[in-house]
Design a protein around this motif. Structure first.
Motif, short mmCIF file in Angstrom:
data_model
loop_
_atom_site.label_atom_id
_atom_site.label_comp_id
_atom_site.label_asym_id
_atom_site.label_seq_id
_atom_site.Cartn_x
_atom_site.Cartn_y
_atom_site.Cartn_z
N VAL A 78 39.30 48.04 35.67
CA VAL A 78 38.79 48.55 34.39
C VAL A 78 37.26 48.62 34.42
N HIS A 79 36.65 47.87 35.31
CA HIS A 79 35.19 47.83 35.46
C HIS A 79 34.52 47.38 34.16
N SER A 80 35.07 46.35 33.58
CA SER A 80 34.51 45.78 32.36
C SER A 80 33.67 44.55 32.70
N ARG A 81 32.46 44.52 32.18
CA ARG A 81 31.57 43.39 32.36
C ARG A 81 31.48 42.97 33.83
N GLY A 82 31.20 43.95 34.67
CA GLY A 82 31.16 43.69 36.11
C GLY A 82 30.05 42.77 36.55
N PHE A 83 29.08 42.49 35.66
CA PHE A 83 27.94 41.66 36.05
C PHE A 83 28.21 40.18 35.87
N PHE A 84 29.39 39.79 35.36
CA PHE A 84 29.71 38.37 35.39
C PHE A 84 31.18 38.17 35.76
N SER A 85 31.43 37.04 36.40
CA SER A 85 32.76 36.74 36.92
C SER A 85 33.46 35.73 36.02
N ASN A 86 34.66 35.36 36.41
CA ASN A 86 35.44 34.40 35.63
C ASN A 86 35.19 32.98 36.09
N THR A 87 35.46 32.05 35.20
CA THR A 87 35.52 30.63 35.53
C THR A 87 36.92 30.13 35.18
N SER A 88 37.15 28.83 35.30
CA SER A 88 38.46 28.24 35.03
C SER A 88 39.55 28.89 35.90
N THR A 89 39.24 29.09 37.17
CA THR A 89 40.17 29.77 38.07
C THR A 89 40.74 28.85 39.15
N GLN A 90 40.43 27.56 39.08
CA GLN A 90 41.06 26.56 39.93
C GLN A 90 41.82 25.61 39.02
N TYR A 91 43.03 25.26 39.42
CA TYR A 91 43.91 24.57 38.48
C TYR A 91 44.48 23.29 39.09
N LYS A 92 44.20 22.17 38.43
CA LYS A 92 44.85 20.91 38.75
C LYS A 92 45.79 20.60 37.61
N SER A 93 46.93 21.24 37.64
CA SER A 93 47.87 21.15 36.53
C SER A 93 49.29 21.12 37.08
N GLU A 94 50.21 20.72 36.22
CA GLU A 94 51.62 20.73 36.63
C GLU A 94 52.11 22.16 36.85
N TYR A 95 51.62 23.07 36.02
CA TYR A 95 52.03 24.47 36.14
C TYR A 95 50.89 25.35 35.65
N HIS A 96 50.61 26.42 36.37
CA HIS A 96 49.65 27.40 35.87
C HIS A 96 50.13 28.80 36.24
N GLU A 97 49.73 29.74 35.41
CA GLU A 97 50.06 31.13 35.64
C GLU A 97 48.85 31.97 35.26
N GLU A 98 48.50 32.89 36.13
CA GLU A 98 47.32 33.73 35.93
C GLU A 98 47.72 35.19 36.16
N ARG A 99 47.35 36.07 35.21
CA ARG A 99 47.68 37.49 35.35
C ARG A 99 46.48 38.33 34.95
N PHE A 100 46.46 39.54 35.52
CA PHE A 100 45.39 40.50 35.21
C PHE A 100 45.95 41.62 34.34
N PHE A 101 45.14 42.05 33.39
CA PHE A 101 45.58 43.07 32.44
C PHE A 101 44.56 44.20 32.38
N TYR A 102 45.07 45.41 32.19
CA TYR A 102 44.22 46.60 32.17
C TYR A 102 43.60 46.76 30.78
N THR A 103 42.58 45.98 30.54
CA THR A 103 41.80 46.10 29.31
C THR A 103 40.43 45.49 29.59
N SER A 104 39.55 45.60 28.63
CA SER A 104 38.20 45.09 28.81
C SER A 104 38.16 43.57 28.60
N HIS A 105 37.01 43.00 28.90
CA HIS A 105 36.81 41.57 28.64
C HIS A 105 37.05 41.27 27.16
N GLY A 106 36.46 42.09 26.29
CA GLY A 106 36.69 41.90 24.86
C GLY A 106 38.14 42.15 24.49
#
Length: 317
Positions: free
Chosen positions: A208-236
């Motif tokens: 989507v090329h939204s807010r390309g000048f900053f990346s994500n955080t909270s992308t490493q998980y020490k949890s019993e279960y985690h699920e991460e998905r990408f969606f075709y929309t902007s950061h907002g």
């Protein structure tokens, strides 16, 4: 204390994205975080459930720490109300000094001048407090007594990730819903989600090329279960607010979901006009205009978080 499901208490905190106090509609219809907290079927808004607008400073996000402290105070106060015995106990969360890296990096040496001689003195500062298995094993509360639920968008995701860490000596967070969590705050570290049982993170798709000048955080998980998905929309859009009309664009706005002309005219190296294809690649891929793609992606991101919450027994619409 009874451990039946009907006796379980909930404490819910949602922290919205940067500037939400200005762009969020009064009814919260363009804020997934506001709606998540509102639609949680337990207790009273403002008492058992608390919504916080995100920091207003779009550059440094400097209010993030104040919001973090207020959210922690809210949770600790609710615990003291629900479980009066902790008022006389020695139950303390990590404090701001423990999680603020700028405080930890304070000057460790000082220069002086006395009786014609210069000198250097050193003093020891505390190292950043880390979450340890021993700390987690001594938590006074478990999920059969209270379930802490956190949700955050953008810098709000950074805040709730840090909040979970601060609660490590007290209770494990039961569920965390992250809506495109980003850092962009110099003193808080939210790279690792810890002290959380279930984590669902909805992220903006890079195509989507939204807010390309900053990346994500909270992308490493020490949890019993985690699920991460990408969606075709902007950061907002992940957080429920997106711009699809050029007239609604602000100076720092995100135009990734605005339909652009099918062609544009440029000049070649010889000064001759050239007409080139300007159709968004995602429009070609999905055979839909980009604004429709962003709207659908925004809805799907919120659905993903809510379905994850319901899957693990949370009472949310």
């Amino acid at each position: 204390m009874s451990n039946s499901a009907s006796d379980v208490k909930y404490i819910v905190v949602g922290v919205d994205g940067t500037g939400s106090g200005s762009w969020r509609k009064a009814d919260g219809s363009n804020s997934h975080i506001f709606q998540f907290v509102r639609d949680f079927r337990f207790g009273t808004m403002g008492i058992d459930r608390k919504f916080f607008d995100g920091p207003s400073d779009s550059v440094s996000g400097r209010e993030s720490e104040a919001i973090l402290q207020r959210a922690l105070d809210f949770i600790m106060h609710r615990l003291s109300v629900l479980f009066p015995q902790i008022r006389n106990g020695n139950i303390h969360a990590l404090d701001m000094y423990d999680v603020n890296s700028c405080m930890q990096a304070s000057e460790q040496t000082s220069m002086g001048y006395m009786n014609g001689y210069s000198y250097t003195s050193s003093y020891v500062t505390r190292l950043p407090v880390r979450v340890t298995p021993q700390m987690l094993s001594k938590q006074p509360f478990n999920h059969s007594q209270v379930r802490i639920v956190l949700a955050g968008h953008s810098r709000g995701g950074l805040v709730v990730t840090t909040l979970a860490r601060m609660l490590s000596p007290v209770a494990q967070v039961y569920f965390m819903g992250l809506y495109d969590s980003v850092d962009r705050q110099p003193c808080l570290d939210g790279a690792v989600v810890e002290n959380t049982r279930y984590v669902f993170h909805a992220r903006r798709h890079p195509d989507v090329h939204s807010r390309g000048f900053f990346s994500n955080t909270s992308t490493q998980y020490k949890s019993e279960y985690h699920e991460e998905r990408f969606f075709y929309t902007s950061h907002g859009g992940i957080g429920g607010s997106y711009v699809t009309n050029r007239s609604d664009m602000t100076f720092f706005g995100d135009d990734s979901c605005i339909v652009k002309p099918d062609t544009i005219t440029i000049t070649d190296g010889m000064g001759n006009p050239m007409t080139i294809d300007n159709v968004n690649p995602l429009t070609k891929k999905f055979h839909k205009p980009i604004d429709e793609i962003c709207i659908e992606g925004s809805d799907e991101a919120d659905k993903f978080i809510r379905e994850g919450a319901r899957r693990f027994g949370l009472p949310i619409n």
